[in-house]
Write a protein that holds these residues in place. Structure first.
Motif, PDB file in Angstrom:
ATOM      1  N   ASP A 205     -23.117  52.077 -27.180  1.00  0.00           N
ATOM      2  CA  ASP A 205     -22.380  53.122 -27.788  1.00  0.00           C
ATOM      3  C   ASP A 205     -20.670  53.734 -26.404  1.00  0.00           C
ATOM      4  OD1 ASP A 205     -24.153  54.504 -28.762  1.00  0.00           O
ATOM      5  OD2 ASP A 205     -24.838  55.714 -27.234  1.00  0.00           O
ATOM      6  N   MET A 206     -20.640  52.386 -25.824  1.00  0.00           N
ATOM      7  CA  MET A 206     -19.404  51.717 -24.397  1.00  0.00           C
ATOM      8  C   MET A 206     -18.111  52.506 -25.102  1.00  0.00           C
ATOM      9  SD  MET A 206     -19.385  47.408 -24.266  1.00  0.00           S
ATOM     10  CE  MET A 206     -17.824  47.428 -23.625  1.00  0.00           C
ATOM     11  N   PHE A 207     -17.932  51.912 -26.614  1.00  0.00           N
ATOM     12  CA  PHE A 207     -16.106  52.834 -26.481  1.00  0.00           C
ATOM     13  C   PHE A 207     -16.930  53.674 -27.648  1.00  0.00           C
ATOM     14  CE2 PHE A 207     -16.443  48.211 -27.745  1.00  0.00           C
ATOM     15  CZ  PHE A 207     -15.434  47.814 -26.175  1.00  0.00           C
ATOM     16  N   LEU A 208     -17.181  55.302 -27.130  1.00  0.00           N
ATOM     17  CA  LEU A 208     -17.343  56.078 -27.680  1.00  0.00           C
ATOM     18  C   LEU A 208     -16.831  56.991 -26.201  1.00  0.00           C
ATOM     19  CD1 LEU A 208     -21.171  56.778 -29.772  1.00  0.00           C
ATOM     20  CD2 LEU A 208     -18.593  55.942 -30.974  1.00  0.00           C
ATOM     21  N   ASP A 209     -15.916  58.505 -26.981  1.00  0.00           N
ATOM     22  CA  ASP A 209     -15.651  59.702 -25.448  1.00  0.00           C
ATOM     23  C   ASP A 209     -16.637  60.279 -25.397  1.00  0.00           C
ATOM     24  OD1 ASP A 209     -15.502  61.046 -27.764  1.00  0.00           O
ATOM     25  OD2 ASP A 209     -13.008  60.884 -27.718  1.00  0.00           O
ATOM     26  N   ALA A 210     -16.304  60.954 -24.654  1.00  0.00           N
ATOM     27  CA  ALA A 210     -17.765  62.451 -24.468  1.00  0.00           C
ATOM     28  C   ALA A 210     -18.026  63.077 -25.466  1.00  0.00           C
ATOM     29  CB  ALA A 210     -16.493  63.247 -22.966  1.00  0.00           C
ATOM     30  N   GLU A 211     -17.199  63.591 -26.227  1.00  0.00           N
ATOM     31  CA  GLU A 211     -17.965  63.510 -27.059  1.00  0.00           C
ATOM     32  C   GLU A 211     -18.086  63.665 -28.072  1.00  0.00           C
ATOM     33  OE1 GLU A 211     -13.939  64.500 -26.735  1.00  0.00           O
ATOM     34  OE2 GLU A 211     -14.828  65.768 -25.642  1.00  0.00           O
ATOM     35  N   GLY A 212     -17.988  61.933 -27.772  1.00  0.00           N
ATOM     36  CA  GLY A 212     -19.334  61.322 -29.356  1.00  0.00           C
ATOM     37  C   GLY A 212     -18.338  60.243 -30.018  1.00  0.00           C
ATOM     38  N   ASN A 213     -17.303  60.394 -29.860  1.00  0.00           N
ATOM     39  CA  ASN A 213     -16.483  60.131 -31.157  1.00  0.00           C
ATOM     40  C   ASN A 213     -16.018  58.808 -31.105  1.00  0.00           C
ATOM     41  OD1 ASN A 213     -15.877  62.487 -32.796  1.00  0.00           O
ATOM     42  ND2 ASN A 213     -14.833  62.975 -31.303  1.00  0.00           N
ATOM     43  N   ALA A 214     -15.469  57.342 -31.783  1.00  0.00           N
ATOM     44  CA  ALA A 214     -15.089  56.025 -31.240  1.00  0.00           C
ATOM     45  C   ALA A 214     -13.345  56.155 -31.008  1.00  0.00           C
ATOM     46  CB  ALA A 214     -15.300  55.454 -32.908  1.00  0.00           C
ATOM     47  N   ASP A 215     -13.634  55.592 -29.375  1.00  0.00           N
ATOM     48  CA  ASP A 215     -12.089  54.946 -28.871  1.00  0.00           C
ATOM     49  C   ASP A 215     -11.504  54.086 -29.319  1.00  0.00           C
ATOM     50  OD1 ASP A 215     -10.147  55.410 -26.948  1.00  0.00           O
ATOM     51  OD2 ASP A 215     -11.196  56.399 -25.530  1.00  0.00           O
ATOM     52  N   SER A 216     -10.578  54.878 -30.020  1.00  0.00           N
ATOM     53  CA  SER A 216     -10.086  53.290 -29.934  1.00  0.00           C
ATOM     54  C   SER A 216      -9.181  52.728 -29.359  1.00  0.00           C
ATOM     55  CB  SER A 216      -9.790  53.544 -31.878  1.00  0.00           C
ATOM     56  OG  SER A 216      -7.424  54.130 -31.542  1.00  0.00           O
ATOM     57  N   GLU A 217      -8.505  53.365 -28.155  1.00  0.00           N
ATOM     58  CA  GLU A 217      -7.549  52.870 -27.346  1.00  0.00           C
ATOM     59  C   GLU A 217      -8.626  51.977 -25.713  1.00  0.00           C
ATOM     60  OE1 GLU A 217      -4.172  52.330 -25.274  1.00  0.00           O
ATOM     61  OE2 GLU A 217      -5.079  53.877 -27.074  1.00  0.00           O
ATOM     62  N   LEU A 218     -10.176  52.425 -25.803  1.00  0.00           N
ATOM     63  CA  LEU A 218     -10.609  51.361 -25.912  1.00  0.00           C
ATOM     64  C   LEU A 218     -11.345  49.799 -26.028  1.00  0.00           C
ATOM     65  CD1 LEU A 218     -13.879  53.362 -23.821  1.00  0.00           C
ATOM     66  CD2 LEU A 218     -11.457  52.318 -22.418  1.00  0.00           C
ATOM     67  N   SER A 219     -11.440  49.724 -27.383  1.00  0.00           N
ATOM     68  CA  SER A 219     -11.773  48.760 -28.212  1.00  0.00           C
ATOM     69  C   SER A 219     -10.636  48.251 -28.233  1.00  0.00           C
ATOM     70  CB  SER A 219     -12.575  49.685 -29.371  1.00  0.00           C
ATOM     71  OG  SER A 219     -11.635  49.902 -30.190  1.00  0.00           O
ATOM     72  N   ARG A 220      -9.769  48.511 -28.403  1.00  0.00           N
ATOM     73  CA  ARG A 220      -8.129  47.105 -28.624  1.00  0.00           C
ATOM     74  C   ARG A 220      -7.885  46.904 -27.487  1.00  0.00           C
ATOM     75  NH1 ARG A 220      -7.646  51.402 -34.244  1.00  0.00           N
ATOM     76  NH2 ARG A 220      -9.917  51.278 -34.593  1.00  0.00           N
ATOM     77  N   TYR A 221      -7.541  48.321 -26.795  1.00  0.00           N
ATOM     78  CA  TYR A 221      -6.410  47.380 -25.679  1.00  0.00           C
ATOM     79  C   TYR A 221      -6.916  47.994 -24.030  1.00  0.00           C
ATOM     80  CZ  TYR A 221      -4.094  48.551 -30.222  1.00  0.00           C
ATOM     81  OH  TYR A 221      -3.654  48.605 -31.416  1.00  0.00           O
ATOM     82  N   SER A 222      -7.624  47.840 -24.173  1.00  0.00           N
ATOM     83  CA  SER A 222      -8.457  48.022 -22.739  1.00  0.00           C
ATOM     84  C   SER A 222      -8.638  46.197 -22.305  1.00  0.00           C
ATOM     85  CB  SER A 222      -9.318  48.823 -22.113  1.00  0.00           C
ATOM     86  OG  SER A 222     -10.913  48.614 -22.915  1.00  0.00           O
ATOM     87  N   GLY A 223      -9.549  46.391 -21.136  1.00  0.00           N
ATOM     88  CA  GLY A 223     -10.111  45.106 -20.745  1.00  0.00           C
ATOM     89  C   GLY A 223     -11.260  45.116 -21.281  1.00  0.00           C
TER      90      GLY A 223
END
Length: 576
Positions: free
Chosen positions: A119-137
């Protein structure tokens, strides 16, 4: 020594054009004059960037084999095609050994760090966070290119490690001439690359100005990294200063790669997947690539129809192709993943019996809505900025290599002091089952994030054999479209009797199940489009698809023939 380095007849001007419109026009096959391939007698290299292709050609001319040339091209592309060539990414290679007649699959795909979680790329609401999975470390997996190149050179090469890296060192140290294509890509990616000062200082001038065509781009940090790798082997990359710099840069940007993750990376050999199509043997990449499985699956289904008689890009042919594609991509969403973690039913999906069941689901008259298509009930993704190259040497050895850092310039992060652009391949995992990734591909539990796991890929390096000998070596970038692009090159040559240049140039189509739309390039006639709409297809005029790099051995003349796709500027097929 004779050098043959010219472009396919009639495409020379278009191949140099950066304009998408011109590239689309170059894709039109119907009604054009015969397009001729590049030819050579002793060795042939087709690659996305000309300077790197010439590096491979020169290695062959020096007596190196296809693997020596392939490793040299991989390192050269890290310098000359930084948006896709890489040290900070990974990929897949097929190696054909002419002496034994065997083909081997090398998996050097990136791996998830040990601390990665489902669940490392899910936000607090449990939705996929593309900013994390695409542009962060956190977007970066542990890179595999250096380990993969060493494995393949040790097993199948004939030259010294340092010698095949030397051309790339020279290019990075002395600088490359900025081409219009490179200048355009750096301008387009300026926002992403300037987010990280380590990238901005390399790819833009001191005052922040853009590099223009004709400027010289020096990559001093990358040159030093290449020297370290040449002197120390993979340990110089996966341990010590470079590994520490990668781990620190990634974690500082919110990622999880540690020096232990770097030290633990392993490239592996796998058994390729094999099938047949109208008497030709198809050899392609197994999981964690989905490419080979679904290439063979779709070909098996289409083998039951008279494709040659129906005609190239006719409404009947396109309809059948689209219906088979939908069924395969639905299966991809459910069953494909890293075989070290999940049981992938490769034998079932690639069987002729399974293809019979697929044909039972296909109507010749009407398109089946994607909502009505589900993955089959069986017992127990990828960027446009991938790059591919194909090589055959005079002995008949061949390689088909596709590698990537995912998005153009990966995550945009350069590990400080190394010149290494980091991948954002973690987005190729399923951040949340049923949620599409950046390329619209749906994934399930089989491709969920797990520590040490390799993300599913669409990369499809492929070798086609005829009468026991290599006939065609091909592959392409193109994200979700890679599988269908490779499919159409093969069908164009086998079903429609096109030469390798014509097969590379013909207009393409694509369907990936969801979204339910049939994507087409310009060059598909309006009458054909109307006929497809009458069958129930939703037509979407798409940007050009893929950039195939293909070489072949002509069984009659013995000559080597090849072609670089005109859809992208800068590609070249060169030989001697």
């Amino acid at each position: 020594m004779k050098i043959f380095s010219y472009l396919p007849l009639g495409l020379a001007a278009l191949s140099l054009a950066a304009s998408p419109l011109l590239a689309q026009e170059a894709a039109i096959y119907s009604g054009m004059d015969r397009v001729h391939p590049v030819w050579a007698e002793n060795g042939l290299v087709a690659a996305q960037e000309q300077v790197a292709a010439e590096v491979g050609r020169d290695i062959l001319a020096q007596g190196g084999n296809a693997v020596d040339a392939g490793v040299a091209v991989a390192f050269a592309l890290a310098v000359t095609l930084p948006r896709a060539g890489n040290l900070g990414g990974g990929g897949f290679m097929l190696v054909h050994d002419a002496e034994t007649g065997e083909t081997h699959a090398i998996d050097y795909r990136e791996m998830a760090p040990a601390s990665a979680s489902r669940d490392m790329f899910l936000d607090a609401e449990g939705n996929a966070d593309s900013e994390l999975s695409r542009y962060s470390g956190a977007a970066s997996g542990v890179p595999g290119t250096v380990a993969g190149m060493k494995l393949v050179l040790d097993e199948f090469g004939s030259m010294e490690w340092a010698d095949v890296i030397a051309p790339a060192i020279k290019l990075a140290e002395e600088g490359i001439t900025v081409t219009p294509d490179l200048a355009d890509s750096l301008e387009a990616m300026q926002e992403r690359l300037t987010k990280y000062p380590t990238a901005a200082k390399i790819f833009y001038k001191e005052d922040g100005a853009l590099f223009r065509p004709g400027d010289t781009l020096v990559q001093a940090d990358l040159a030093q990294t290449l020297k370290t790798v040449a002197e120390e082997g993979p340990d110089g990359f996966y341990k010590g200063r470079i590994a520490e710099a990668i781990a620190k840069s990634v974690t500082d940007a919110g990622g999880q790669i540690t020096v232990e993750d770097m030290a633990n990376y392993k490239a592996v050999k796998r058994e390729p997947v094999k099938g047949t199509y109208r008497g030709y043997e198809i050899v392609s990449m197994p999981p964690p690539s989905s490419g080979g499985v679904h290439l063979i699956q779709i070909l098996n289904a289409l083998e039951g129809y008279p494709i040659g008689a129906l005609g190239a890009n006719s409404s009947e042919t396109i309809h059948l192709m689209a219906e088979a594609m939908k069924l395969a991509y639905a299966d991809r969403s459910e069953y494909l993943g890293d075989p070290d973690f999940v049981d992938v039913p490769v034998d079932v999906l690639t069987s002729k019996e399974y293809a019979e069941g697929m044909r039972d689901k296909i109507s010749a008259a009407f398109a089946t809505p994607s909502q009505q298509i589900k993955p089959a009930d069986l017992a127990p993704y990828e960027s446009d900025q991938t790059t591919h190259y194909s090589i055959i040497d005079k002995a008949g050895n061949a390689i088909s290599n596709t590698y990537t850092i995912n998005f153009s310039y990966g995550s945009g992060l350069v590990a400080d002091g190394t010149g290494v652009l980091m991948n954002n391949e973690m987005d190729d995992f399923s951040a949340k089952p049923g949620v599409p990734n950046a390329y619209g591909l749906i994934g399930g539990d089989a491709n969920a994030v797990e520590p040490g796991k390799r993300p599913l890929s669409s990369m499809t390096p492929t070798i086609v054999n005829k009468d026991g000998k290599v006939w065609l070596v091909t592959g392409s970038p193109g994200g979700a479209r890679i599988i269908t692009t490779v499919l159409q090159v093969i069908m164009n040559m086998i079903d429609h009797d096109m030469n390798v240049a014509e097969a590379s140039t013909a207009a393409r189509i694509h369907h990936q199940w969801l979204p339910d739309e049939l994507r087409i390039e310009e060059g598909i006639s309006l009458d054909t489009q109307r006929a497809l709409q009458a069958k129930g297809h939703t037509i979407s005029l798409d940007e050009v698809m893929g950039s195939t790099q293909s070489v072949m051995q002509d069984p009659e003349s013995g000559y080597l023939l090849g072609a670089s796709d005109p859809r992208r500027a800068g590609a070249a097929t060169v030989g001697y």
